[in-house]
Design a protein around this motif. Structure first.
Motif, PDB file in Angstrom:
ATOM      1  N   ALA A   1      42.052  34.914  55.175  1.00  9.62           N
ATOM      2  CA  ALA A   1      40.686  35.082  54.688  1.00  9.62           C
ATOM      3  C   ALA A   1      40.519  36.410  53.962  1.00  9.62           C
ATOM      4  CB  ALA A   1      39.704  34.980  55.852  1.00  9.62           C
ATOM      5  N   SER A   2      41.123  37.455  54.459  1.00 12.48           N
ATOM      6  CA  SER A   2      40.994  38.757  53.790  1.00 12.48           C
ATOM      7  C   SER A   2      41.733  38.762  52.458  1.00 12.48           C
ATOM      8  CB  SER A   2      41.507  39.885  54.689  1.00 12.48           C
ATOM      9  OG  SER A   2      42.881  39.727  54.990  1.00 12.48           O
ATOM     10  N   GLU A   3      42.838  38.022  52.367  1.00 12.08           N
ATOM     11  CA  GLU A   3      43.548  37.927  51.088  1.00 12.08           C
ATOM     12  C   GLU A   3      42.696  37.193  50.053  1.00 12.08           C
ATOM     13  OE1 GLU A   3      48.308  37.944  52.035  1.00 12.08           O
ATOM     14  OE2 GLU A   3      47.174  36.125  52.585  1.00 12.08           O
ATOM     15  N   LEU A   4      41.947  36.192  50.488  1.00 14.50           N
ATOM     16  CA  LEU A   4      41.063  35.491  49.558  1.00 14.50           C
ATOM     17  C   LEU A   4      39.981  36.427  49.026  1.00 14.50           C
ATOM     18  CD1 LEU A   4      40.565  32.004  51.261  1.00 14.50           C
ATOM     19  CD2 LEU A   4      42.239  32.686  49.529  1.00 14.50           C
ATOM     20  N   ALA A   5      39.434  37.266  49.904  1.00  9.79           N
ATOM     21  CA  ALA A   5      38.437  38.243  49.446  1.00  9.79           C
ATOM     22  C   ALA A   5      39.056  39.217  48.442  1.00  9.79           C
ATOM     23  CB  ALA A   5      37.861  38.998  50.640  1.00  9.79           C
ATOM     24  N   GLU A   6      40.320  39.590  48.668  1.00 10.01           N
ATOM     25  CA  GLU A   6      41.018  40.456  47.711  1.00 10.01           C
ATOM     26  C   GLU A   6      41.211  39.760  46.374  1.00 10.01           C
ATOM     27  OE1 GLU A   6      44.679  41.906  49.306  1.00 10.01           O
ATOM     28  OE2 GLU A   6      43.732  42.807  51.064  1.00 10.01           O
ATOM     29  N   TRP A   7      41.533  38.446  46.417  1.00 12.39           N
ATOM     30  CA  TRP A   7      41.625  37.687  45.170  1.00 12.39           C
ATOM     31  C   TRP A   7      40.343  37.849  44.363  1.00 12.39           C
ATOM     32  CZ3 TRP A   7      43.705  32.023  46.135  1.00 12.39           C
ATOM     33  CH2 TRP A   7      45.046  32.081  46.514  1.00 12.39           C
ATOM     34  N   GLY A   8      39.219  37.679  45.049  1.00 12.15           N
ATOM     35  CA  GLY A   8      37.936  37.775  44.378  1.00 12.15           C
ATOM     36  C   GLY A   8      37.684  39.159  43.818  1.00 12.15           C
ATOM     37  N   ALA A   9      37.961  40.181  44.614  1.00  5.82           N
ATOM     38  CA  ALA A   9      37.726  41.558  44.170  1.00  5.82           C
ATOM     39  C   ALA A   9      38.603  41.907  42.978  1.00  5.82           C
ATOM     40  CB  ALA A   9      37.983  42.524  45.326  1.00  5.82           C
ATOM     41  N   ASN A  10      39.870  41.487  43.027  1.00  2.16           N
ATOM     42  CA  ASN A  10      40.788  41.784  41.926  1.00  2.16           C
ATOM     43  C   ASN A  10      40.367  41.062  40.646  1.00  2.16           C
ATOM     44  OD1 ASN A  10      42.329  43.390  43.623  1.00  2.16           O
ATOM     45  ND2 ASN A  10      43.800  41.781  44.103  1.00  2.16           N
ATOM     46  N   ALA A  11      39.953  39.788  40.784  1.00  2.00           N
ATOM     47  CA  ALA A  11      39.513  39.037  39.605  1.00  2.00           C
ATOM     48  C   ALA A  11      38.244  39.643  39.020  1.00  2.00           C
ATOM     49  CB  ALA A  11      39.286  37.573  39.970  1.00  2.00           C
ATOM     50  N   ALA A  12      37.312  40.029  39.886  1.00  2.00           N
ATOM     51  CA  ALA A  12      36.067  40.641  39.411  1.00  2.00           C
ATOM     52  C   ALA A  12      36.347  41.932  38.661  1.00  2.00           C
ATOM     53  CB  ALA A  12      35.133  40.895  40.594  1.00  2.00           C
ATOM     54  N   ALA A  13      37.308  42.716  39.158  1.00  2.00           N
ATOM     55  CA  ALA A  13      37.672  43.965  38.488  1.00  2.00           C
ATOM     56  C   ALA A  13      38.352  43.687  37.152  1.00  2.00           C
ATOM     57  CB  ALA A  13      38.579  44.791  39.390  1.00  2.00           C
ATOM     58  N   THR A  14      39.250  42.702  37.129  1.00  2.00           N
ATOM     59  CA  THR A  14      39.957  42.356  35.894  1.00  2.00           C
ATOM     60  C   THR A  14      38.989  41.898  34.815  1.00  2.00           C
ATOM     61  OG1 THR A  14      41.956  41.726  37.102  1.00  2.00           O
ATOM     62  CG2 THR A  14      41.678  40.807  34.889  1.00  2.00           C
ATOM     63  N   TRP A  15      37.983  41.116  35.222  1.00  2.00           N
ATOM     64  CA  TRP A  15      37.008  40.574  34.260  1.00  2.00           C
ATOM     65  C   TRP A  15      35.845  41.530  34.015  1.00  2.00           C
ATOM     66  CZ3 TRP A  15      37.191  35.535  37.562  1.00  2.00           C
ATOM     67  CH2 TRP A  15      38.371  34.847  37.253  1.00  2.00           C
ATOM     68  N   GLY A  16      35.839  42.653  34.716  1.00  2.00           N
ATOM     69  CA  GLY A  16      34.797  43.646  34.498  1.00  2.00           C
ATOM     70  C   GLY A  16      33.419  43.192  34.926  1.00  2.00           C
ATOM     71  N   LEU A  17      33.334  42.407  35.993  1.00  2.00           N
ATOM     72  CA  LEU A  17      32.049  41.886  36.450  1.00  2.00           C
ATOM     73  C   LEU A  17      31.254  42.966  37.172  1.00  2.00           C
ATOM     74  CD1 LEU A  17      33.116  38.394  37.893  1.00  2.00           C
ATOM     75  CD2 LEU A  17      32.175  38.911  35.630  1.00  2.00           C
ATOM     76  N   SER A  18      29.959  43.007  36.890  1.00  2.00           N
ATOM     77  CA  SER A  18      29.079  43.954  37.571  1.00  2.00           C
ATOM     78  C   SER A  18      27.674  43.385  37.570  1.00  2.00           C
ATOM     79  CB  SER A  18      29.111  45.317  36.865  1.00  2.00           C
ATOM     80  OG  SER A  18      28.679  45.196  35.519  1.00  2.00           O
ATOM     81  N   ALA A  19      26.755  44.100  38.197  1.00  2.00           N
ATOM     82  CA  ALA A  19      25.373  43.639  38.303  1.00  2.00           C
ATOM     83  C   ALA A  19      24.816  43.283  36.932  1.00  2.00           C
ATOM     84  CB  ALA A  19      24.510  44.719  38.956  1.00  2.00           C
ATOM     85  N   GLY A  20      24.158  42.129  36.853  1.00  2.00           N
ATOM     86  CA  GLY A  20      23.607  41.668  35.598  1.00  2.00           C
ATOM     87  C   GLY A  20      24.471  40.649  34.892  1.00  2.00           C
ATOM     88  N   ASP A  21      25.729  40.517  35.323  1.00  2.00           N
ATOM     89  CA  ASP A  21      26.617  39.526  34.734  1.00  2.00           C
ATOM     90  C   ASP A  21      26.344  38.144  35.307  1.00  2.00           C
ATOM     91  OD1 ASP A  21      28.195  40.912  32.835  1.00  2.00           O
ATOM     92  OD2 ASP A  21      29.353  41.846  34.448  1.00  2.00           O
ATOM     93  N   ARG A  22      26.820  37.141  34.589  1.00  2.00           N
ATOM     94  CA  ARG A  22      26.713  35.746  35.026  1.00  2.00           C
ATOM     95  C   ARG A  22      27.980  35.055  34.536  1.00  2.00           C
ATOM     96  NH1 ARG A  22      21.696  33.243  36.452  1.00  2.00           N
ATOM     97  NH2 ARG A  22      21.796  30.956  36.543  1.00  2.00           N
ATOM     98  N   LEU A  23      28.775  34.555  35.464  1.00  2.00           N
ATOM     99  CA  LEU A  23      30.095  34.001  35.168  1.00  2.00           C
ATOM    100  C   LEU A  23      30.023  32.486  35.051  1.00  2.00           C
ATOM    101  CD1 LEU A  23      33.237  34.486  35.051  1.00  2.00           C
ATOM    102  CD2 LEU A  23      33.225  34.170  37.524  1.00  2.00           C
ATOM    103  N   LEU A  24      30.677  31.921  34.036  1.00  2.00           N
ATOM    104  CA  LEU A  24      30.785  30.469  33.898  1.00  2.00           C
ATOM    105  C   LEU A  24      32.226  30.059  34.112  1.00  2.00           C
ATOM    106  CD1 LEU A  24      29.208  28.111  31.291  1.00  2.00           C
ATOM    107  CD2 LEU A  24      31.678  28.045  31.654  1.00  2.00           C
ATOM    108  N   SER A  25      32.432  29.035  34.965  1.00  2.00           N
ATOM    109  CA  SER A  25      33.770  28.493  35.213  1.00  2.00           C
ATOM    110  C   SER A  25      33.757  26.984  35.069  1.00  2.00           C
ATOM    111  CB  SER A  25      34.262  28.872  36.612  1.00  2.00           C
ATOM    112  OG  SER A  25      35.505  28.221  36.884  1.00  2.00           O
ATOM    113  N   ALA A  26      34.788  26.470  34.390  1.00  2.00           N
ATOM    114  CA  ALA A  26      34.970  25.030  34.274  1.00  2.00           C
ATOM    115  C   ALA A  26      36.263  24.594  34.959  1.00  2.00           C
ATOM    116  CB  ALA A  26      34.996  24.621  32.802  1.00  2.00           C
ATOM    117  N   LEU A  27      36.809  25.443  35.824  1.00  2.00           N
ATOM    118  CA  LEU A  27      38.090  25.167  36.471  1.00  2.00           C
ATOM    119  C   LEU A  27      37.891  24.502  37.833  1.00  2.00           C
ATOM    120  CD1 LEU A  27      39.956  28.518  35.745  1.00  2.00           C
ATOM    121  CD2 LEU A  27      39.858  26.454  34.348  1.00  2.00           C
ATOM    122  N   PRO A  28      38.838  23.661  38.260  1.00  2.00           N
ATOM    123  CA  PRO A  28      38.735  23.013  39.580  1.00  2.00           C
ATOM    124  C   PRO A  28      38.791  24.042  40.710  1.00  2.00           C
ATOM    125  CG  PRO A  28      40.364  21.897  38.195  1.00  2.00           C
ATOM    126  CD  PRO A  28      40.020  23.183  37.501  1.00  2.00           C
TER     127      PRO A  28
END
Length: 251
Positions: free
Chosen positions: A171-198
């Motif tokens: 479970a903690s590795e999954l949270a790290e996946w999310g944190a790393n992806a958010a950092a890579t994509w530069g996500l921050s307050a005010g953003d809105r992400l669209l995904s079409a992936l399964p």
């Protein structure tokens, strides 16, 4: 304590439970559903109570998940992790304690020897007109459960939560996946992400649930976007105020 998807959802509830959490579009049916953090958490709690109380699910048990890109798939993922279950996306039926299926994968799911739950995936979470033989109808069963969930045994951050390609992730590795992806994509307050992936793929799980949780931003989840005219994506980005679009493995 290390972060987990469950603790990230709790943080979202504490921060602003009224903000949008997920907006779902199905471009084959025209359906659009928007859930706030509070409404999403309500669905997660009801589903986790169903798992724990009616299906006697216990930490460490395996759930074979046959669900497409859908807001109810997000709910099931979070409910499983709230109980401490291991999600096996799109496989592992023979060794699963529970099989969860959408309406298009019932035959594959019937190979499971454990409990079987079916989701109609109809608008507004409606039930099947006639429940499929050998399955519990999720929509019919979940409604009566409480909207607050307390696990009998608290899931551990270092416990298995996702099994894919012969590997198991905590479970903690999954949270790290999310944190790393958010950092890579530069996500921050005010953003809105669209995904079409399964959501049953690692890249789709990151884009469609884990990165938005880690960054505290809403996600626009699209099913059957590939069937739509190319102009649909452009209009959706504008109308949903999307700032980051993930439609392929490279984002």
């Amino acid at each position: 304590m290390p972060e987990t998807p469950v603790t990230l959802l709790r943080a979202a509830m504490a921060s602003d439970a009224t903000r949008p959490f997920t907006t779902f579009h199905d471009d084959a049916t025209g359906e659009r559903v928007e859930l706030s953090v509070a409404t999403f958490d309500n669905w997660v709690s009801k589903t986790a109570n169903l798992l724990q109380d009616d299906l006697s699910a216990e930490p460490g048990q395996r759930v074979a998940l046959f669900l497409p890109t859908h807001w109810q798939t997000q709910v099931w993922l979070m409910a499983c992790w709230s109980v401490g279950l291991v999600v096996v996306p799109g496989g592992g039926v023979s060794g699963a304690d529970l099989v969860v299926s959408g309406p298009d994968t019932l035959e594959e799911a019937r190979a499971g020897a454990g409990e079987r739950v079916a989701l109609a995936l109809r608008p507004m979470g409606a039930r099947f007109p006639k429940p499929p033989a050998g399955f519990l109808d999720y929509a019919a069963e979940v409604a009566g459960h409480g909207d607050r969930f307390v696990p009998y045994v608290a899931p551990r951050p270092d416990a298995p939560a996702w099994e894919s390609d012969g590997r198991t992730y905590t479970a903690s590795e999954l949270a790290e996946w999310g944190a790393n992806a958010a950092a890579t994509w530069g996500l921050s307050a005010g953003d809105r992400l669209l995904s079409a992936l399964p959501l049953t793929r690692a890249d789709g799980l990151r884009a469609g649930l884990l990165a938005p949780l880690a960054a505290g931003v809403p996600v626009v989840l699209c099913r059957n976007l590939d069937r739509a005219d190319a102009s649909v994506l452009e209009r959706r980005v504008a109308t949903e105020r999307v700032t980051r679009t993930i439609t392929g493995e490279d984002g």
